[in-house]
Design an enzyme around this catalytic site. Structure first.
Site, PDB file in Angstrom:
ATOM      1  N   CYS A 236      -3.687  11.156   1.278  1.00 13.69           N
ATOM      2  CA  CYS A 236      -2.846   9.645   0.864  1.00 13.69           C
ATOM      3  C   CYS A 236      -1.648   9.998   0.184  1.00 13.69           C
ATOM      4  CB  CYS A 236      -3.488   8.833   0.205  1.00 13.69           C
ATOM      5  SG  CYS A 236      -5.403   8.871   0.513  1.00 13.69           S
TER       6      CYS A 236
ATOM      7  N   LYS B 255       0.721  -1.437   0.052  1.00 15.68           N
ATOM      8  CA  LYS B 255      -0.263   0.001   0.208  1.00 15.68           C
ATOM      9  C   LYS B 255       0.947   1.123  -0.143  1.00 15.68           C
ATOM     10  CE  LYS B 255      -3.150   3.003   0.561  1.00 15.68           C
ATOM     11  NZ  LYS B 255      -4.317   3.249  -0.350  1.00 15.68           N
TER      12      LYS B 255
HETATM   13  N1  SAJ Z   1      -1.605  14.740  -9.169  1.00 13.61           N
HETATM   14  C1  SAJ Z   1      -0.917  15.533  -9.954  1.00 13.61           C
HETATM   15  N2  SAJ Z   1      -0.444  15.279 -11.172  1.00 13.61           N
HETATM   16  C2  SAJ Z   1      -1.194  13.812 -11.630  1.00 13.61           C
HETATM   17  C3  SAJ Z   1      -1.599  13.213 -10.829  1.00 13.61           C
HETATM   18  C4  SAJ Z   1      -2.014  13.515  -9.798  1.00 13.61           C
HETATM   19  O1  SAJ Z   1      -0.239  16.753  -9.369  1.00 13.61           O
HETATM   20  O2  SAJ Z   1      -0.415  13.540 -13.015  1.00 13.61           O
HETATM   21  C5  SAJ Z   1      -2.015  15.237  -7.872  1.00 13.61           C
HETATM   22  C6  SAJ Z   1      -3.539  15.525  -7.722  1.00 13.61           C
HETATM   23  O3  SAJ Z   1      -4.066  16.877  -8.388  1.00 13.61           O
HETATM   24  C7  SAJ Z   1      -3.820  15.333  -6.422  1.00 13.61           C
HETATM   25  C8  SAJ Z   1      -2.693  14.436  -5.889  1.00 13.61           C
HETATM   26  O4  SAJ Z   1      -1.876  14.476  -6.736  1.00 13.61           O
HETATM   27  O5  SAJ Z   1      -3.367  16.731  -5.690  1.00 13.61           O
HETATM   28  C9  SAJ Z   1      -3.192  13.189  -5.589  1.00 13.61           C
HETATM   29  O6  SAJ Z   1      -4.268  12.632  -6.565  1.00 13.61           O
HETATM   30  P1  SAJ Z   1      -4.423  11.237  -7.100  1.00 13.61           P
HETATM   31  O7  SAJ Z   1      -5.465  11.212  -8.072  1.00 13.61           O
HETATM   32  O8  SAJ Z   1      -3.006  11.006  -7.654  1.00 13.61           O
HETATM   33  O9  SAJ Z   1      -4.637  10.343  -5.774  1.00 13.61           O
HETATM   34  P2  SAJ Z   1      -5.682  10.205  -4.740  1.00 13.61           P
HETATM   35  O10 SAJ Z   1      -4.967  10.950  -3.546  1.00 13.61           O
HETATM   36  O11 SAJ Z   1      -7.118  10.642  -4.994  1.00 13.61           O
HETATM   37  O12 SAJ Z   1      -5.644   8.697  -4.245  1.00 13.61           O
HETATM   38  C10 SAJ Z   1      -4.617   7.978  -4.001  1.00 13.61           C
HETATM   39  C11 SAJ Z   1      -4.601   6.592  -5.206  1.00 13.61           C
HETATM   40  N3  SAJ Z   1      -3.356   6.037  -5.375  1.00 13.61           N
HETATM   41  C12 SAJ Z   1      -2.563   5.617  -6.372  1.00 13.61           C
HETATM   42  O13 SAJ Z   1      -3.009   6.036  -7.463  1.00 13.61           O
HETATM   43  C13 SAJ Z   1      -1.409   5.117  -6.273  1.00 13.61           C
HETATM   44  C14 SAJ Z   1      -5.860   5.826  -4.804  1.00 13.61           C
HETATM   45  O14 SAJ Z   1      -5.718   4.778  -5.567  1.00 13.61           O
HETATM   46  C15 SAJ Z   1      -5.730   5.494  -3.166  1.00 13.61           C
HETATM   47  O15 SAJ Z   1      -6.617   4.459  -2.797  1.00 13.61           O
HETATM   48  C16 SAJ Z   1      -5.726   6.536  -2.359  1.00 13.61           C
HETATM   49  O16 SAJ Z   1      -4.515   7.589  -2.825  1.00 13.61           O
HETATM   50  C17 SAJ Z   1      -5.617   6.102  -1.048  1.00 13.61           C
HETATM   51  O17 SAJ Z   1      -6.570   6.223  -0.332  1.00 13.61           O
HETATM   52  O18 SAJ Z   1      -4.367   5.786  -0.507  1.00 13.61           O
END
Ligand code: SAJ
Length: 423
Positions: A269, A215
């Site tokens: 997360c 995780k």
């Molecule tokens: N972000 C960027 N650039 C990107 C992708 C995301 O700047 O290309 C930013 C987003 O804007 C945001 C942050 O990263 O601020 C996180 O967003 P996210 O969509 O990557 O992830 P979360 O926090 O919504 O969910 C993550 C997910 N983990 C992964 O993709 C490995 C989700 O599957 C998990 O269940 C969740 O964390 C968790 O609960 O741990």
């Protein structure tokens, strides 16, 4: 291995993960008791309502509550399966705080009986599931716990992290694969039998520590990759290049897939979990630590650049577009967009307006500022500077004709037809 009839389930923690999980399990035909320490949450759900926003969650909760499949309580009660989905924040020193997990374990120990299964879903430092097991062993010497007795254990304990994406939680709860880490293989099999009631993705069994680390690794992987994109965008700002164009071109390579830069990484997360790895192995994790630093620094970098633009245009009104931590959700927790907008509001007062279609009032960070929450039409009519902080669909749909006379700072690359960010 099968339960003779569907097990009764107690889900502890009714937040962004616990509530959807409880509702999905109830829909699969198990009697579910949802437990939370917040009376407001318990009462809201008991009326078939919800306290968080998530696609289609309202109808699902309303349905299972009205059919009598989901009840709520402030107290843990006897059940066949206990699912723990409580927060694991970190402290000032970035050390993980497992106190909510241990408090839940203590409550479970009071009602535990032979034959029960305990599953931890909260993101946890490696070793936490065994800590729960040890706590149960000391509180309930009458029960044989897995891994500590040569005889067949009375209970099963496993770690099974959630990996659902906010905005797609209900879909991903069912269709994502799951890693199920047992204290022993028998524990993993017992937990797997349970997940088969509602998960259609593949359920892969392993040991508890591997599942815990998996995780953390998943979220650290994403953080490191976002940091790469954010570092490239800072380099491109210095060199006067358009990073969006460069990433688009580089991603045409069959083995390159660069993520998108943004104003920093938000949510509960990705910006938190990598620290659990760093905390466990500080000397061995320079890359993961640096990625965290780069992503945090990106917010300051954006702020510095936006302030520069504002100071070059002393009478211009500023619209900050978006407060959420990512697109198309109403979640403002740990949001870099919110942090940037609040700093600008504090510094530039009534020149700053906020557009956030997912908010009905401004969050507490804006108290004592003169910033106003306005709609996008008013921003187009009144503001000269647009700071795009979140890639909500509604912002993406603004045509060039409505932006061409604006000074735009676009942290998300939502308007590729606009001249790139001013230097
Ligand atoms: N972000 C960027 N650039 C990107 C992708 C995301 O700047 O290309 C930013 C987003 O804007 C945001 C942050 O990263 O601020 C996180 O967003 P996210 O969509 O990557 O992830 P979360 O926090 O919504 O969910 C993550 C997910 N983990 C992964 O993709 C490995 C989700 O599957 C998990 O269940 C969740 O964390 C968790 O609960 O741990």
């Amino acid at each position: 291995m099968r339960y003779d009839k569907k097990p009764t389930v107690c889900v502890i923690g009714l937040g962004y993960i616990g509530l959807p999980t409880a509702a999905i399990i109830a829909r699969a035909g198990c009697q579910v008791l949802g437990v939370d320490v917040d009376k407001n949450v318990v009462d809201t759900i008991a009326q078939g309502k919800i306290h968080i926003e998530e696609v289609e969650l309202d109808g699902l909760v309303q349905g299972v509550v009205s059919r009598g499949m989901l009840h709520t309580s402030l107290e843990v009660q006897p059940s066949d399966v206990f699912v723990v989905a409580v927060p694991t924040p970190f402290g000032e020193d970035k050390a993980p705080d497992t106190s909510y997990i241990l408090a839940a374990t203590q409550k479970i120990a009071e009602v535990l009986k032979a034959g029960d299964t305990i599953i931890l879903e909260s993101t946890s430092p490696v070793g936490t599931t065994k800590k729960m097991r040890d706590m149960i062993a000391s509180l309930r010497p009458d029960l044989k716990v897995p891994g500590l007795s040569d005889e067949a254990p009375d209970i099963a304990i496993a770690y099974c992290p959630e990996r659902v994406l906010p905005g797609k939680i209900l879909e991903e709860l069912i269709y994502n694969d799951r890693s199920i880490g047992g204290i022993t293989p028998r524990c993993a099999r017992k937990a797997l039998t349970f997940y088969k009631y509602f998960v259609r993705g593949e359920c892969v069994t392993t040991d508890a520590e591997s599942a815990e680390m998996t995780k953390l690794v998943e979220n650290a992987y994403r953080d490191v990759n976002i940091a790469f994109a954010n570092e490239l965008s800072i380099i491109s700002d210095k060199m006067g290049l358009n990073i969006w164009e460069i990433i688009k071109l580089a991603n045409r390579h069959p083995r390159v897939n660069i993520l998108q830069p943004g104003p920093g990484v938000g949510g509960h997360c990705i910006a938190v979990d990598p620290w659990f790895i760093v905390h466990s192995a500080p000397e061995e994790s320079p890359l993961i630590r640096t990625a965290r630093t780069v992503n945090d620094y990106k917010t300051d970098h954006v702020l510095g650049q936006v302030k520069h633009i504002i100071e070059q245009n002393p009478s211009a009104k500023i619209a900050c577009l978006g407060l959420a931590f990512k697109a198309n959700i109403d979640d403002f927790r740990e949001s870099p967009a919110k942090k940037i907008a609040a700093c600008l509001a504090r510094e530039y007062g009534e020149r700053v307006s906020i557009v956030e279609p997912y908010a009905s009032i401004l969050p507490t960070e804006f108290e004592n500022t003169a910033a106003e929450l306005i709609d996008i039409d008013k921003a187009i009519a009144d503001c000269e500077i647009f700071v795009a902080l979140v890639d909500h669909d509604i912002f993406k749909s603004i045509p060039l004709a409505e932006r061409s006379n604006k000074i735009v700072y676009d942290t998300r690359g939502i308007w590729p037809d606009q001249i790139r960010n001013p230097e």
